[in-house]
Design a protein around this motif. Structure first.
Motif, PDB file in Angstrom:
ATOM      1  N   CYS A   1      -4.867   2.532  -3.650  1.00 40.87           N
ATOM      2  CA  CYS A   1      -3.627   2.576  -4.431  1.00 40.87           C
ATOM      3  C   CYS A   1      -3.871   3.028  -5.871  1.00 40.87           C
ATOM      4  O   CYS A   1      -3.055   3.763  -6.432  1.00 40.87           O
TER       5      CYS A   1
ATOM      6  N   CYS B   1      -7.046  -2.416  -5.698  1.00 42.21           N
ATOM      7  CA  CYS B   1      -7.079  -1.625  -4.469  1.00 42.21           C
ATOM      8  C   CYS B   1      -7.467  -0.192  -4.824  1.00 42.21           C
ATOM      9  O   CYS B   1      -6.744   0.488  -5.539  1.00 42.21           O
TER      10      CYS B   1
ATOM     11  N   HIS C   1      -1.122  -5.839  -7.423  1.00 50.60           N
ATOM     12  CA  HIS C   1      -1.952  -5.369  -6.313  1.00 50.60           C
ATOM     13  C   HIS C   1      -2.865  -4.195  -6.652  1.00 50.60           C
ATOM     14  O   HIS C   1      -4.072  -4.233  -6.423  1.00 50.60           O
TER      15      HIS C   1
ATOM     16  N   HIS D   1       0.809  -1.219   0.000  1.00 51.25           N
ATOM     17  CA  HIS D   1       0.000   0.000   0.000  1.00 51.25           C
ATOM     18  C   HIS D   1       0.841   1.268   0.000  1.00 51.25           C
ATOM     19  O   HIS D   1       0.359   2.326  -0.347  1.00 51.25           O
TER      20      HIS D   1
HETATM   21 ZN   LIG Z   1      -3.299  -0.823  -1.937  1.00 51.18          ZN
END
Ligand SMILES: [Zn+2]
Lengths: 256, 198
Positions: free
Chosen positions: A35, A32, A28, A6
């Motif tokens: 992010c 998210c 990732h 993150h």
């Molecule tokens: Zn993230």
């Protein structure tokens, strides 16, 4: 691990991750929301930083590029099923998968899907008021200022896109136009500023957009401007900017 | 010194729609319009070439990479969604990444370090030798002024030198976590200063 990821958006946006971390992060972040928003924002921030290194490419490069693209087939567009936010995330994840597949096939795409995630849920215009703020504005003056032999067109760029400012010092006239401008609420107005050599600014005039479209021309004072900037000010304008500059561009140097 | 290429005169009978933003030019280019791509090139080449040159520090390599970048942008233009991002930011991102990847993949690390030792290794001022882009300079200067010295240093090294944050940490002789935090805090401040909110 995930926790760590993150915090990588900033370094990622500056291309300051090594290959392994970059791959991990690219797996990732499309999933998210925090992010992906950060990546989008930081890419924009980085691109402003890049502007400070601006330098003209040699003339022959333009020819080289245009010759080269004539031989390059463009990819097919991705057809998004709908335009809501969940689709945005899905698109990005989708694109990321494409990209990973490309990589597995050894065709490492340099393209950054990530950008799609984001940046700009274009501000949807709510209300529009076209204020005729300058009685000297006349429909034909557009053509006049565009045709002025000394007219310089400056593209001022911001997050919401860009505007063109046409400036003729001979005619003491400025014209502004744009096609994708977020309309303001009626309590506020766009204000155009001459940016002077020492970094200070001088009033250049007010304009509004209507359904995203700006077409305005007016008479101005003469200034040795090196650029133009645009802020949002209370209706009626301000003597000095009271908010951040949202569009900015430099005036091309002319031969004398 | 003067550069006439950037002066675009418009005739009264020009279609006003033709005079437009990088985003609009790219949108038309996405439909195969090569002339529109030329407009996009004109509107973005200073930033693209400039950042590539800054990273690779070699003009002929910068030219080569810049051409590759534009060809890639042309190729991918139909997939760029204007609603979701800035065309200029996208192009810059593609360019910077390609420049960094090239610098890393070529075994020129040694050379580059040598060259950079000629000037101080630490480059706290990414705008120092550019006088032509006063506007961006003004904007970036005032933004950078809001950073602490150590944040500025970390952000500049990471972005303009093409170092990974680990390499930045090695150069500055600091723990990696510290550098990562400085880059992040610095970029957040810049973002907030530039008012980058969609
Ligand atoms: Zn993230």
């Amino acid at each position: 691990m995930t926790n760590d990821l993150h915090h990588l958006a900033a370094a990622y946006a500056l291309d300051a991750l090594d290959d392994t971390e970059r791959d991990d992060f690219e797996t990732h972040y499309p999933t998210c929301s925090i992010c992906s928003q950060e990546v989008a924002d930081f890419h924009v921030t980085a691109s402003v930083l890049a502007g400070s290194a601006a330098s003209d490419a040699p003339e022959h490069l333009r020819t080289g590029v245009l010759t080269a693209i004539a031989e390059v087939r463009q990819v097919a567009p991705i057809v998004a099923p709908n335009q809501d936010n969940s689709a945005v995330t899905n698109d990005v994840a989708d694109l990321a998968r494409h990209r990973q597949r490309d990589q597995r096939l050894g065709r490492r795409s340099q393209w950054l899907l990530p950008l799609m995630a984001s940046a700009a849920a274009v501000v949807v215009a709510v209300l529009t008021t076209v204020a005729i703020l300058d009685s000297r504005t006349a429909p034909d003056s557009f053509a006049e200022v565009l045709a002025a032999p000394d007219a310089i067109v400056t593209t001022v760029v911001g997050e919401a896109g860009a505007l063109q400012v046409v400036w003729s010092r001979d005619q003491d006239r400025v014209a502004v136009f744009g096609n994708n401008v977020a309309d303001l609420d009626p309590e506020t107005t766009f204000e155009l500023w001459f940016v002077l050599d020492d970094g200070s600014v001088a009033k250049a005039g007010l304009f509004q957009s209507s359904d995203g479209v700006v077409r305005k021309t007016w008479m101005t004072e003469d200034h040795d401007a090196v650029g133009f900037g645009v802020t949002v000010e209370p209706a009626g304008g301000s003597a000095q900017p009271t908010s951040d500059i949202i569009y900015l561009g430099d005036v091309a140097q002319t031969t004398n | 010194m003067a550069d006439v290429r950037h002066i675009r005169r418009r005739r009264p009978d020009d279609d006003l729609e033709a005079v437009d933003s990088p985003a609009s030019a790219l949108r038309r280019a996405a439909k195969g319009d090569e002339a529109a791509f030329g407009e996009f090139y004109d509107m973005t080449q200073r930033r693209i070439f400039g950042v590539v040159l800054r990273v690779v520090r070699d003009r002929s390599l910068a030219e080569e990479i810049t051409q590759e970048v534009y060809v890639e942008i042309w190729r991918l233009a139909p997939r760029f969604d204007q609603q979701r991002g800035s065309a200029v930011s996208w192009a810059t991102t593609v360019a910077h990444r390609r420049a960094v990847d090239r610098v890393r993949s070529e075994q020129s690390r040694r050379d580059r370090e040598d060259r950079q030792h000629v000037t101080p290794v630490v480059v706290p001022d990414p705008v120092g030798d550019v006088v032509t882009d006063q506007l961006d300079n003004t904007r970036v200067h005032s933004a950078l002024a809001t950073l602490s010295e150590s944040q500025r240093e970390a952000v500049s090294l990471a972005y303009f030198s093409g170092y990974t944050y680990r390499e930045v940490a090695a150069v500055l002789e600091l723990p990696e976590g510290t550098v990562k935090t400085r880059i992040r805090d610095g970029l957040i401040r810049l973002r907030d200063h530039f008012g980058v909110t969609p």
